[in-house]
Design a protein around this motif. Sequence first.
Motif, PDB file in Angstrom:
ATOM      1  N   ASN A   1     -20.364  40.790   4.457  1.00 50.30           N
ATOM      2  CA  ASN A   1     -19.602  39.542   4.556  1.00 50.30           C
ATOM      3  C   ASN A   1     -20.131  38.531   3.541  1.00 50.30           C
ATOM      4  OD1 ASN A   1     -18.590  36.990   5.302  1.00 50.30           O
ATOM      5  ND2 ASN A   1     -18.328  37.669   7.422  1.00 50.30           N
ATOM      6  N   PRO A   2     -19.319  38.119   2.542  1.00 47.84           N
ATOM      7  CA  PRO A   2     -19.804  37.187   1.516  1.00 47.84           C
ATOM      8  C   PRO A   2     -20.255  35.846   2.087  1.00 47.84           C
ATOM      9  CG  PRO A   2     -17.755  38.234   0.835  1.00 47.84           C
ATOM     10  CD  PRO A   2     -17.946  38.586   2.269  1.00 47.84           C
ATOM     11  N   ALA A   3     -19.550  35.362   3.120  1.00 47.45           N
ATOM     12  CA  ALA A   3     -19.920  34.079   3.728  1.00 47.45           C
ATOM     13  C   ALA A   3     -21.294  34.168   4.373  1.00 47.45           C
ATOM     14  CB  ALA A   3     -18.872  33.654   4.746  1.00 47.45           C
ATOM     15  N   MET A   4     -21.566  35.258   5.087  1.00 43.39           N
ATOM     16  CA  MET A   4     -22.864  35.455   5.720  1.00 43.39           C
ATOM     17  C   MET A   4     -23.962  35.578   4.666  1.00 43.39           C
ATOM     18  SD  MET A   4     -22.630  35.500   9.076  1.00 43.39           S
ATOM     19  CE  MET A   4     -23.923  36.533   9.734  1.00 43.39           C
ATOM     20  N   LYS A   5     -23.649  36.261   3.585  1.00 37.47           N
ATOM     21  CA  LYS A   5     -24.623  36.413   2.509  1.00 37.47           C
ATOM     22  C   LYS A   5     -24.987  35.054   1.921  1.00 37.47           C
ATOM     23  CE  LYS A   5     -25.096  38.149  -2.202  1.00 37.47           C
ATOM     24  NZ  LYS A   5     -24.435  38.811  -3.344  1.00 37.47           N
ATOM     25  N   THR A   6     -23.985  34.205   1.692  1.00 35.46           N
ATOM     26  CA  THR A   6     -24.230  32.876   1.133  1.00 35.46           C
ATOM     27  C   THR A   6     -25.063  32.020   2.074  1.00 35.46           C
ATOM     28  OG1 THR A   6     -22.146  32.947  -0.103  1.00 35.46           O
ATOM     29  CG2 THR A   6     -23.133  30.778   0.255  1.00 35.46           C
ATOM     30  N   MET A   7     -24.741  32.056   3.359  1.00 31.79           N
ATOM     31  CA  MET A   7     -25.497  31.283   4.344  1.00 31.79           C
ATOM     32  C   MET A   7     -26.951  31.738   4.395  1.00 31.79           C
ATOM     33  SD  MET A   7     -22.972  30.575   7.615  1.00 31.79           S
ATOM     34  CE  MET A   7     -22.629  32.301   7.954  1.00 31.79           C
ATOM     35  N   TYR A   8     -27.158  33.048   4.355  1.00 27.80           N
ATOM     36  CA  TYR A   8     -28.520  33.577   4.422  1.00 27.80           C
ATOM     37  C   TYR A   8     -29.314  33.196   3.173  1.00 27.80           C
ATOM     38  CZ  TYR A   8     -32.359  36.773   5.368  1.00 27.80           C
ATOM     39  OH  TYR A   8     -33.607  37.300   5.617  1.00 27.80           O
ATOM     40  N   GLN A   9     -28.662  33.181   2.023  1.00 20.60           N
ATOM     41  CA  GLN A   9     -29.345  32.808   0.789  1.00 20.60           C
ATOM     42  C   GLN A   9     -29.745  31.335   0.803  1.00 20.60           C
ATOM     43  OE1 GLN A   9     -26.488  34.184  -2.153  1.00 20.60           O
ATOM     44  NE2 GLN A   9     -27.634  36.068  -2.498  1.00 20.60           N
ATOM     45  N   PHE A  10     -28.883  30.470   1.346  1.00 15.52           N
ATOM     46  CA  PHE A  10     -29.254  29.055   1.471  1.00 15.52           C
ATOM     47  C   PHE A  10     -30.449  28.901   2.417  1.00 15.52           C
ATOM     48  CE2 PHE A  10     -25.211  27.726  -0.470  1.00 15.52           C
ATOM     49  CZ  PHE A  10     -25.657  26.630  -1.199  1.00 15.52           C
ATOM     50  N   TYR A  11     -30.469  29.691   3.470  1.00 14.39           N
ATOM     51  CA  TYR A  11     -31.615  29.678   4.396  1.00 14.39           C
ATOM     52  C   TYR A  11     -32.897  30.092   3.668  1.00 14.39           C
ATOM     53  CZ  TYR A  11     -34.816  31.763   7.798  1.00 14.39           C
ATOM     54  OH  TYR A  11     -35.929  32.129   8.501  1.00 14.39           O
ATOM     55  N   GLN A  12     -32.828  31.134   2.859  1.00  9.16           N
ATOM     56  CA  GLN A  12     -33.990  31.582   2.085  1.00  9.16           C
ATOM     57  C   GLN A  12     -34.445  30.507   1.102  1.00  9.16           C
ATOM     58  OE1 GLN A  12     -32.597  35.427   0.466  1.00  9.16           O
ATOM     59  NE2 GLN A  12     -34.240  36.363   1.654  1.00  9.16           N
ATOM     60  N   VAL A  13     -33.491  29.844   0.452  1.00  8.75           N
ATOM     61  CA  VAL A  13     -33.828  28.784  -0.489  1.00  8.75           C
ATOM     62  C   VAL A  13     -34.557  27.651   0.217  1.00  8.75           C
ATOM     63  CG1 VAL A  13     -32.863  26.976  -1.976  1.00  8.75           C
ATOM     64  CG2 VAL A  13     -31.984  29.308  -2.133  1.00  8.75           C
ATOM     65  N   LEU A  14     -34.083  27.259   1.398  1.00  5.76           N
ATOM     66  CA  LEU A  14     -34.719  26.169   2.131  1.00  5.76           C
ATOM     67  C   LEU A  14     -36.155  26.516   2.516  1.00  5.76           C
ATOM     68  CD1 LEU A  14     -34.585  23.399   3.455  1.00  5.76           C
ATOM     69  CD2 LEU A  14     -33.668  24.489   5.510  1.00  5.76           C
ATOM     70  N   ILE A  15     -36.371  27.714   3.039  1.00 12.31           N
ATOM     71  CA  ILE A  15     -37.721  28.124   3.422  1.00 12.31           C
ATOM     72  C   ILE A  15     -38.641  28.141   2.203  1.00 12.31           C
ATOM     73  CG2 ILE A  15     -39.103  30.022   4.338  1.00 12.31           C
ATOM     74  CD1 ILE A  15     -37.500  28.529   6.433  1.00 12.31           C
ATOM     75  N   CYS A  16     -38.123  28.604   1.082  1.00  9.25           N
ATOM     76  CA  CYS A  16     -38.904  28.633  -0.158  1.00  9.25           C
ATOM     77  C   CYS A  16     -39.238  27.214  -0.618  1.00  9.25           C
ATOM     78  CB  CYS A  16     -38.119  29.387  -1.223  1.00  9.25           C
ATOM     79  SG  CYS A  16     -39.046  29.716  -2.741  1.00  9.25           S
ATOM     80  N   LEU A  17     -38.259  26.312  -0.550  1.00  6.24           N
ATOM     81  CA  LEU A  17     -38.480  24.921  -0.956  1.00  6.24           C
ATOM     82  C   LEU A  17     -39.532  24.240  -0.087  1.00  6.24           C
ATOM     83  CD1 LEU A  17     -34.842  23.697  -1.710  1.00  6.24           C
ATOM     84  CD2 LEU A  17     -36.722  23.871  -3.351  1.00  6.24           C
ATOM     85  N   LEU A  18     -39.529  24.528   1.199  1.00  6.68           N
ATOM     86  CA  LEU A  18     -40.517  23.925   2.102  1.00  6.68           C
ATOM     87  C   LEU A  18     -41.934  24.326   1.699  1.00  6.68           C
ATOM     88  CD1 LEU A  18     -38.724  24.393   5.554  1.00  6.68           C
ATOM     89  CD2 LEU A  18     -39.115  22.231   4.347  1.00  6.68           C
ATOM     90  N   LYS A  19     -42.105  25.550   1.261  1.00  6.71           N
ATOM     91  CA  LYS A  19     -43.422  26.018   0.830  1.00  6.71           C
ATOM     92  C   LYS A  19     -43.868  25.293  -0.441  1.00  6.71           C
ATOM     93  CE  LYS A  19     -42.427  30.549   2.822  1.00  6.71           C
ATOM     94  NZ  LYS A  19     -42.086  31.968   2.547  1.00  6.71           N
ATOM     95  N   PHE A  20     -42.955  25.119  -1.379  1.00  2.00           N
ATOM     96  CA  PHE A  20     -43.301  24.416  -2.615  1.00  2.00           C
ATOM     97  C   PHE A  20     -43.484  22.914  -2.367  1.00  2.00           C
ATOM     98  CE2 PHE A  20     -41.412  28.252  -4.622  1.00  2.00           C
ATOM     99  CZ  PHE A  20     -42.496  28.611  -5.415  1.00  2.00           C
ATOM    100  N   ASP A  21     -42.762  22.371  -1.395  1.00  2.00           N
ATOM    101  CA  ASP A  21     -42.991  20.973  -0.996  1.00  2.00           C
ATOM    102  C   ASP A  21     -44.430  20.775  -0.554  1.00  2.00           C
ATOM    103  OD1 ASP A  21     -40.415  20.066  -1.472  1.00  2.00           O
ATOM    104  OD2 ASP A  21     -39.721  20.506   0.559  1.00  2.00           O
ATOM    105  N   PHE A  22     -44.931  21.728   0.218  1.00  2.00           N
ATOM    106  CA  PHE A  22     -46.315  21.650   0.697  1.00  2.00           C
ATOM    107  C   PHE A  22     -47.285  21.599  -0.476  1.00  2.00           C
ATOM    108  CE2 PHE A  22     -50.204  24.128   1.422  1.00  2.00           C
ATOM    109  CZ  PHE A  22     -50.826  23.314   2.353  1.00  2.00           C
TER     110      PHE A  22
END
Length: 345
Positions: free
Chosen positions: A171-192
């Motif tokens: 499902n392309p929509a699910m894939k996009t949502m999951y990728q945004f979730y991955q980006v957010l988790i990654c950004l939180l680590k770099f924020d730290f």
Amino acid sequence: MAVEPFLGTRAQRFFIATICIQAIAVLAIISIVFRMVAEHVDLTLTNYRTVPCYLALFVLAELFELLMAFDALRLRNVIQLVGILVFHVALVVFATIQIHETKVALVRTPNCDGTVSFVTCGGKGTLYRKVEHLLIAAPGIIAAAWIVLIFFVRALYYEFGWAVFRIVGANPAMKTMYQFYQVLICLLKFDFFAFTGVTIQLLIVVLSKNSTEFGLTIAAIPVVLVLLIGCGFAVQREVRSLMAFSLVLMLASETYFYKLYRFYDPNSEDQYETTRATLTVFTIVAILLLLTTFGVGLRCFTDFGKGLYESKTSDTLLRPKKIPHSDGEKPDSRGYPLQERLSIE
């Protein structure tokens, strides 16, 4: 389809090895610079605190990058691998800036040689000239490692490219949502890392232990940690109230970076002289990262309740398992059936 074991492929092992070798080489160079400078100056003096700060930040940066690399391989996270490449470029920039910062700290009389003052002059035979070639070598080594890492990230991209398909399906929509979730988790680590980098510089180089600002900076550390951890938990477990609170607190945290003005305020700029460039870069990056995190967080917030909860809270699909194979299908050396790898790109 089988998922390759953690560090079970040559690309994964060489990726980690490259980061480790680069980290050892750079930290060895910076340690030598630290020792050479410490032999001739008092590093507790404000003018010379740039050097221990330089060492402390690179120890933090190299450990952070190594942990991020192991984490990216464990999670099969291509986005985080790309983030590591961007972070590596930032290390090159930081190491290059430190050449200037160290010169500002050591050289008080540029056009004299070591016969006048070995420590404060900038000519031939002076302390700065002796450490300059080491300072230049550091960004060169990091840049060379970055080129090698690009090659292995490319290999890992194809190795992990179908992992999202395995988790969320086609499902392309699910894939996009999951990728945004991955980006957010990654950004939180770099924020730290960005926040910690700014804090270390302020505490080591600039602030007096008896000042109010020193106490406020210390107090901000647990607040930011709670913010980042809370946001990560909220987006993973889809806790709407906690996520909303985290986003509001994240936006309010931007006011912390009023310090950027203080770096150039005539009434306070002198105390930031030896580390102004690095502090400015770190602070601007931290501001941009936090704003980006806020924007991506809002996007993830709108995806709550759309069927991604199970994919975000369980990593069992990414754990390698031995899959039964038919009599006519030969397993590989690890017990997995040989199959054609899928790609969703």
